[in-house]
Design a protein around this motif. Sequence first.
Motif, PDB file in Angstrom:
ATOM      1  N   ARG A 253      70.273  90.309  -3.598  1.00 38.46           N
ATOM      2  CA  ARG A 253      69.912  90.946  -2.725  1.00 38.46           C
ATOM      3  C   ARG A 253      68.519  91.135  -2.302  1.00 38.46           C
ATOM      4  N   LYS A 254      67.738  91.095  -3.530  1.00 36.48           N
ATOM      5  CA  LYS A 254      66.416  91.176  -3.342  1.00 36.48           C
ATOM      6  C   LYS A 254      65.774  89.729  -2.933  1.00 36.48           C
ATOM      7  N   GLU A 255      66.560  88.807  -3.311  1.00 34.40           N
ATOM      8  CA  GLU A 255      65.993  87.306  -2.774  1.00 34.40           C
ATOM      9  C   GLU A 255      66.176  87.169  -1.315  1.00 34.40           C
ATOM     10  N   ILE A 256      67.320  87.810  -0.771  1.00 36.72           N
ATOM     11  CA  ILE A 256      67.751  87.857   0.763  1.00 36.72           C
ATOM     12  C   ILE A 256      66.317  88.565   1.509  1.00 36.72           C
ATOM     13  N   ALA A 257      66.233  89.580   0.798  1.00 41.13           N
ATOM     14  CA  ALA A 257      65.252  90.625   1.453  1.00 41.13           C
ATOM     15  C   ALA A 257      63.785  89.708   1.316  1.00 41.13           C
ATOM     16  N   GLU A 258      63.678  89.006   0.421  1.00 38.17           N
ATOM     17  CA  GLU A 258      62.254  88.351   0.402  1.00 38.17           C
ATOM     18  C   GLU A 258      62.016  86.923   1.341  1.00 38.17           C
ATOM     19  N   GLN A 259      63.102  86.668   1.930  1.00 37.85           N
ATOM     20  CA  GLN A 259      62.930  85.630   2.903  1.00 37.85           C
ATOM     21  C   GLN A 259      61.758  85.496   3.959  1.00 37.85           C
ATOM     22  N   GLY A 372      60.322  64.223  -2.490  1.00 38.54           N
ATOM     23  CA  GLY A 372      60.891  65.399  -3.188  1.00 38.54           C
ATOM     24  C   GLY A 372      60.941  66.748  -2.204  1.00 38.54           C
ATOM     25  N   VAL A 373      62.190  67.490  -1.893  1.00 38.71           N
ATOM     26  CA  VAL A 373      61.859  68.840  -1.524  1.00 38.71           C
ATOM     27  C   VAL A 373      62.370  69.676  -2.365  1.00 38.71           C
ATOM     28  N   VAL A 374      61.284  70.484  -3.348  1.00 41.31           N
ATOM     29  CA  VAL A 374      61.898  70.868  -4.349  1.00 41.31           C
ATOM     30  C   VAL A 374      61.056  72.380  -4.202  1.00 41.31           C
ATOM     31  N   ASN A 375      61.497  73.365  -5.098  1.00 41.23           N
ATOM     32  CA  ASN A 375      60.767  74.925  -5.138  1.00 41.23           C
ATOM     33  C   ASN A 375      60.009  74.777  -6.277  1.00 41.23           C
ATOM     34  N   THR A 376      60.549  74.170  -7.566  1.00 38.84           N
ATOM     35  CA  THR A 376      59.607  74.384  -8.847  1.00 38.84           C
ATOM     36  C   THR A 376      58.498  73.368  -9.026  1.00 38.84           C
ATOM     37  N   VAL A 377      57.126  74.069  -8.955  1.00 33.35           N
ATOM     38  CA  VAL A 377      56.276  73.060  -9.294  1.00 33.35           C
ATOM     39  C   VAL A 377      56.316  72.494 -10.452  1.00 33.35           C
ATOM     40  N   GLY A 378      55.847  71.188 -10.658  1.00 33.38           N
ATOM     41  CA  GLY A 378      55.996  70.555 -11.940  1.00 33.38           C
ATOM     42  C   GLY A 378      57.206  70.058 -12.541  1.00 33.38           C
ATOM     43  N   HIS A 392      57.756  76.638  -2.001  1.00 30.42           N
ATOM     44  CA  HIS A 392      56.702  77.882  -2.401  1.00 30.42           C
ATOM     45  C   HIS A 392      57.666  79.230  -2.048  1.00 30.42           C
ATOM     46  N   ALA A 393      58.889  79.141  -2.352  1.00 26.11           N
ATOM     47  CA  ALA A 393      59.681  80.243  -1.912  1.00 26.11           C
ATOM     48  C   ALA A 393      59.824  81.207  -3.005  1.00 26.11           C
ATOM     49  N   GLY A 394      59.082  80.823  -4.073  1.00 22.50           N
ATOM     50  CA  GLY A 394      58.849  81.850  -5.309  1.00 22.50           C
ATOM     51  C   GLY A 394      60.131  81.843  -6.183  1.00 22.50           C
ATOM     52  N   PRO A 395      60.225  82.405  -7.424  1.00 20.05           N
ATOM     53  CA  PRO A 395      61.461  82.425  -8.352  1.00 20.05           C
ATOM     54  C   PRO A 395      62.551  82.770  -7.605  1.00 20.05           C
ATOM     55  N   GLU A 396      63.690  82.025  -7.853  1.00 22.32           N
ATOM     56  CA  GLU A 396      64.969  82.369  -7.363  1.00 22.32           C
ATOM     57  C   GLU A 396      65.922  82.655  -8.546  1.00 22.32           C
ATOM     58  N   VAL A 397      66.176  83.840  -8.811  1.00 24.07           N
ATOM     59  CA  VAL A 397      66.776  84.163 -10.094  1.00 24.07           C
ATOM     60  C   VAL A 397      68.504  83.950 -10.070  1.00 24.07           C
ATOM     61  N   VAL A 399      72.096  83.102  -9.376  1.00 25.78           N
ATOM     62  CA  VAL A 399      72.597  81.799  -9.248  1.00 25.78           C
ATOM     63  C   VAL A 399      72.860  81.114  -7.969  1.00 25.78           C
ATOM     64  N   VAL A 400      73.289  81.909  -6.957  1.00 26.67           N
ATOM     65  CA  VAL A 400      73.488  81.227  -5.970  1.00 26.67           C
ATOM     66  C   VAL A 400      72.092  81.474  -5.037  1.00 26.67           C
ATOM     67  N   SER A 401      72.173  80.351  -4.258  1.00 28.29           N
ATOM     68  CA  SER A 401      70.835  80.108  -3.508  1.00 28.29           C
ATOM     69  C   SER A 401      70.728  80.842  -2.039  1.00 28.29           C
ATOM     70  N   THR A 402      69.780  81.578  -1.703  1.00 27.70           N
ATOM     71  CA  THR A 402      69.680  82.092  -0.518  1.00 27.70           C
ATOM     72  C   THR A 402      68.276  81.885   0.294  1.00 27.70           C
ATOM     73  N   LYS A 403      67.134  82.286  -0.631  1.00 29.29           N
ATOM     74  CA  LYS A 403      65.805  82.132  -0.057  1.00 29.29           C
ATOM     75  C   LYS A 403      65.591  80.556  -0.204  1.00 29.29           C
ATOM     76  N   THR A 404      65.825  80.034  -0.842  1.00 24.90           N
ATOM     77  CA  THR A 404      65.654  78.383  -1.089  1.00 24.90           C
ATOM     78  C   THR A 404      66.431  77.684  -0.139  1.00 24.90           C
ATOM     79  N   TRP A 405      67.482  78.041   0.206  1.00 23.70           N
ATOM     80  CA  TRP A 405      68.228  77.600   1.083  1.00 23.70           C
ATOM     81  C   TRP A 405      67.591  77.361   2.659  1.00 23.70           C
ATOM     82  N   THR A 406      66.967  78.791   2.931  1.00 27.83           N
ATOM     83  CA  THR A 406      66.197  79.090   4.176  1.00 27.83           C
ATOM     84  C   THR A 406      65.087  78.381   4.142  1.00 27.83           C
ATOM     85  N   CYS A 407      64.392  78.160   3.125  1.00 22.97           N
ATOM     86  CA  CYS A 407      62.919  77.581   2.841  1.00 22.97           C
ATOM     87  C   CYS A 407      63.146  75.797   3.208  1.00 22.97           C
TER      88      CYS A 407
END
Length: 606
Positions: A253-259, A372-378, A392-397, A399-407
């Motif tokens: 829920r936090k990560e949905i709100a961070e989108q 590559g289209v990747v969230n995790t730097v390095g 640059h979506a920030g950490p996604e903790v 397990v299910v992907s939300t903000k990373t899918w959108t980004c």
Amino acid sequence: MCGIVGYVGERAALPLLMEGLRRVEYRGYDSAGVAVAHEGRLAVHKRKGKVRELDAALPAAGLPGTTGIAHTRWATHGEPSDANAHPHTDAQGRIAVVHNGIIENAAELRARLAADGVAFRSETDTEVLAHLIAARPENSLLDAVRAALRQVKGAYGLAVIDAARPEAIVAARNGGPVVIGVGDEEMFVASDASALMGHAKTVAHLDDGEIAEVRADGFSVLTLEGTETAKATQALEGEAAGFDKGDYAHFMRKEIAEQPDAVRRTLMGRLDARFSTAHLGGIELAAREMLDIRRVKILGCGSAGYAGVLGAHLIETLARIPAHAEPASEFRYRNPVIEQDTLYVAVSQSGETFDTLAAIQEVKRKGGRVLGVVNTVGSTIARECGRGVYLHAGPEVAVVSTKTWTCTAVAFALLALQLGRVRDLSAAQGARLLAGLSALPDQIAGIVAREAELAPLTARLVRSEHAYFIGRAAGYAVAMEGALKLKEVSYLHAEAYAASELKHGPLALIAPETPTVVVLPDDELLAKNLSTIAEVRTRQGPVLAITHPGVKVDGVEAAFAVPRSEPELAPILMNVPLQLLAYQVAQGLGRDIDQPRNLAKSVTVE
């Protein structure tokens, strides 16, 4: 999948190890354990279940010692149990090993060791490593581990300590990520840089076939053959705050709100108003090279793959280049034809997804070029590709992907816009899309703020055992992702179909007790979608709709309207309420939302 944490320095190791384990819980696991060296002995504690079960089993006074390793395990060899949990030790309790991956010749090695009198205490492949290392007590720990690994076939990321020589941790990699963290007179080892946030200042990533000796005052890296490797470090990006739920009940829920903020970061510096285009500097393609692209192939798994389906649609629509997405997990097994004028795009949140990494290596082996289209730097995939787009979506903790899918979807919109403007997309069309992209963050925030309006849809799904999701064109990608979210986090059976395919078989499944969720944008396909809804309603199938304001549909049981946007970007907004819907249904059913059963965030084995 599994998580590794290690520490050597002057501080008490246990609190740092436990903090690191909590940071890597998002990867998915079924048991956890810790080993700390002190005064020539190992203290090993491990438990089936969550890190909290391990924490409760530890001595109230803690464990003395300033060198230790810890692990969260996702079972491969041997069921989840206390005995099969990591770390694993040799017969004398001197060597402790934590390991991600699979030792393919474990059965052969196990039989050989058993013939030599070794008694095994677990069903795992990992325990073999501990006994192989212990077979050479006269060697340095580094040399003993190198000798053991030369007998091993398979994938691994591992960390090893020796109670008799606690001044070092030995780490090695072949397929499983290993990161070395550099602090002030202290060092860390982890499978994921997120475990090091707030402690390490810089990090170094091991490559396949490398082994490292990590001491409090530094580290050295060799190949398994013994050749020294110069290993550069880089700043550790990100903030520890991303691993705190704050006032939210769940990370999902936090990560949905961070989108909204995540999308702003994905867009930052990439909108070129002067030329009505996007600028993705990391793809390192000149305009002439973009003109030479005749096809785009997108490779990803799970949610990343569905974002790729939407990406392919955007590229075909805006750039008029044939584009196709397929599961990376199947790509290399069909002996794919690699074309010089095809641009391959690999998608991964973690940057460590094994199937996607293997697909990239297959493309490169045959002379293809990959972004590559990747969230995790390095991450490994980012380094393997060498060029691409960081989300640059920030950490996604969760397990299910939300903000990373959108980004990821936004990143594909940017790529499609840049490719389109090199070709036939007009400046006026480019300016229209730039305005639409700029509006997305506020529109997403508005959808999240209206979460309560989803209650009628949630109530209908909570009392159902099955659900169908349908959509046309780009809406089909949204339907697939919506169905995946629901089944991942709520455990309801959900299937997605192209709306046009419903009458070619799936219509036989429509029944009064099974709702159909329809992705229903107000676009040129609206009339066709309304006809499909009529087919469902004729068979007494309940219909729930994600649509636009003003769309009138007869017989819809419940609907949620998203703000109007540019048509190409509407699928991005339509996915957000489906994320919230899955979350609400899982809440209503009492599921483990952030760590659904049997799933892992970063799948690093086949």
